[in-house]
Motif scaffolding. Sequence first.
Motif, PDB file in Angstrom:
ATOM      1  N   TRP A  34       1.092  -5.155  -2.266  1.00  0.00           N
ATOM      2  CA  TRP A  34      -0.140  -4.399  -1.992  1.00  0.00           C
ATOM      3  C   TRP A  34      -1.535  -5.452  -1.843  1.00  0.00           C
ATOM      4  O   TRP A  34      -1.097  -6.002  -2.762  1.00  0.00           O
ATOM      5  N   ASP A  35      -2.411  -5.141  -1.064  1.00  0.00           N
ATOM      6  CA  ASP A  35      -3.888  -5.672  -0.795  1.00  0.00           C
ATOM      7  C   ASP A  35      -4.640  -5.137  -1.865  1.00  0.00           C
ATOM      8  O   ASP A  35      -4.100  -4.135  -2.545  1.00  0.00           O
ATOM      9  N   PRO A  36      -5.369  -5.724  -2.624  1.00  0.00           N
ATOM     10  CA  PRO A  36      -6.203  -5.224  -3.459  1.00  0.00           C
ATOM     11  C   PRO A  36      -6.784  -3.464  -2.635  1.00  0.00           C
ATOM     12  O   PRO A  36      -7.471  -2.522  -3.300  1.00  0.00           O
ATOM     13  N   GLU A  37      -7.406  -4.021  -1.215  1.00  0.00           N
ATOM     14  CA  GLU A  37      -7.131  -2.348  -1.171  1.00  0.00           C
ATOM     15  C   GLU A  37      -6.747  -0.712  -0.869  1.00  0.00           C
ATOM     16  O   GLU A  37      -6.808   0.155  -1.082  1.00  0.00           O
ATOM     17  N   LYS A  50     -16.761  -2.925  -4.249  1.00  0.00           N
ATOM     18  CA  LYS A  50     -17.024  -3.193  -6.285  1.00  0.00           C
ATOM     19  C   LYS A  50     -15.512  -2.519  -6.325  1.00  0.00           C
ATOM     20  O   LYS A  50     -14.653  -3.011  -7.140  1.00  0.00           O
ATOM     21  N   TYR A  51     -15.044  -1.007  -5.725  1.00  0.00           N
ATOM     22  CA  TYR A  51     -13.761  -1.312  -6.480  1.00  0.00           C
ATOM     23  C   TYR A  51     -12.158  -2.598  -5.992  1.00  0.00           C
ATOM     24  O   TYR A  51     -11.586  -2.682  -6.271  1.00  0.00           O
ATOM     25  N   VAL A  52     -12.686  -2.703  -4.547  1.00  0.00           N
ATOM     26  CA  VAL A  52     -12.069  -3.787  -4.102  1.00  0.00           C
ATOM     27  C   VAL A  52     -11.452  -4.809  -5.446  1.00  0.00           C
ATOM     28  O   VAL A  52     -11.050  -5.417  -5.321  1.00  0.00           O
ATOM     29  N   GLU A  53     -13.030  -5.698  -5.576  1.00  0.00           N
ATOM     30  CA  GLU A  53     -13.207  -6.208  -6.490  1.00  0.00           C
ATOM     31  C   GLU A  53     -11.989  -6.301  -7.590  1.00  0.00           C
ATOM     32  O   GLU A  53     -11.354  -7.275  -8.185  1.00  0.00           O
ATOM     33  N   ARG A  54     -12.666  -5.766  -8.082  1.00  0.00           N
ATOM     34  CA  ARG A  54     -11.435  -4.507  -9.662  1.00  0.00           C
ATOM     35  C   ARG A  54     -10.175  -4.794  -9.353  1.00  0.00           C
ATOM     36  O   ARG A  54      -9.153  -4.964  -9.951  1.00  0.00           O
ATOM     37  N   LYS A  58      -7.737  -6.499 -11.015  1.00  0.00           N
ATOM     38  CA  LYS A  58      -6.183  -5.845 -11.530  1.00  0.00           C
ATOM     39  C   LYS A  58      -5.033  -6.717 -11.083  1.00  0.00           C
ATOM     40  O   LYS A  58      -3.453  -7.373 -11.693  1.00  0.00           O
ATOM     41  N   LEU A  59      -5.088  -6.872  -9.492  1.00  0.00           N
ATOM     42  CA  LEU A  59      -2.732  -8.109  -9.625  1.00  0.00           C
ATOM     43  C   LEU A  59      -3.122  -9.043 -10.038  1.00  0.00           C
ATOM     44  O   LEU A  59      -2.188  -9.724 -10.399  1.00  0.00           O
ATOM     45  N   GLU A  60      -4.044 -10.152 -10.104  1.00  0.00           N
ATOM     46  CA  GLU A  60      -4.298 -11.158 -10.060  1.00  0.00           C
ATOM     47  C   GLU A  60      -3.749 -10.769 -11.490  1.00  0.00           C
ATOM     48  O   GLU A  60      -3.227 -11.620 -11.942  1.00  0.00           O
ATOM     49  N   GLU A  61      -4.066 -10.631 -12.572  1.00  0.00           N
ATOM     50  CA  GLU A  61      -3.683 -10.025 -14.022  1.00  0.00           C
ATOM     51  C   GLU A  61      -2.913  -9.662 -14.837  1.00  0.00           C
ATOM     52  O   GLU A  61      -1.713 -10.460 -15.248  1.00  0.00           O
TER      53      GLU A  61
END
Length: 72
Positions: A34-37, A50-54, A58-61
């Motif tokens: 999954w990509d952040p987008e 903003k939402y892509v960074e968020r 989340k994916l990283e953590e």
Amino acid sequence: MADEDPIISGIPASARTVDRSGTHQVRTGADQPWDPEDLAVAEGHDPTPKYVERSRRKLEELGPAAIEKTVP
């Protein structure tokens, strides 16, 4: 036949696969990359920075758990 049933034990047919031994394997949304987008859109947001960074955080953590919480 059980494979033709739309739901077995609460698992939709589209979420099941059968391995060579004939046992059912459950697939989840986190089985694919999954990509952040993608996560931002799955959460109902436009893929703005903003939402892509968020979503990236989340994916990283959380790893696959970030997907499972949104797309079970």
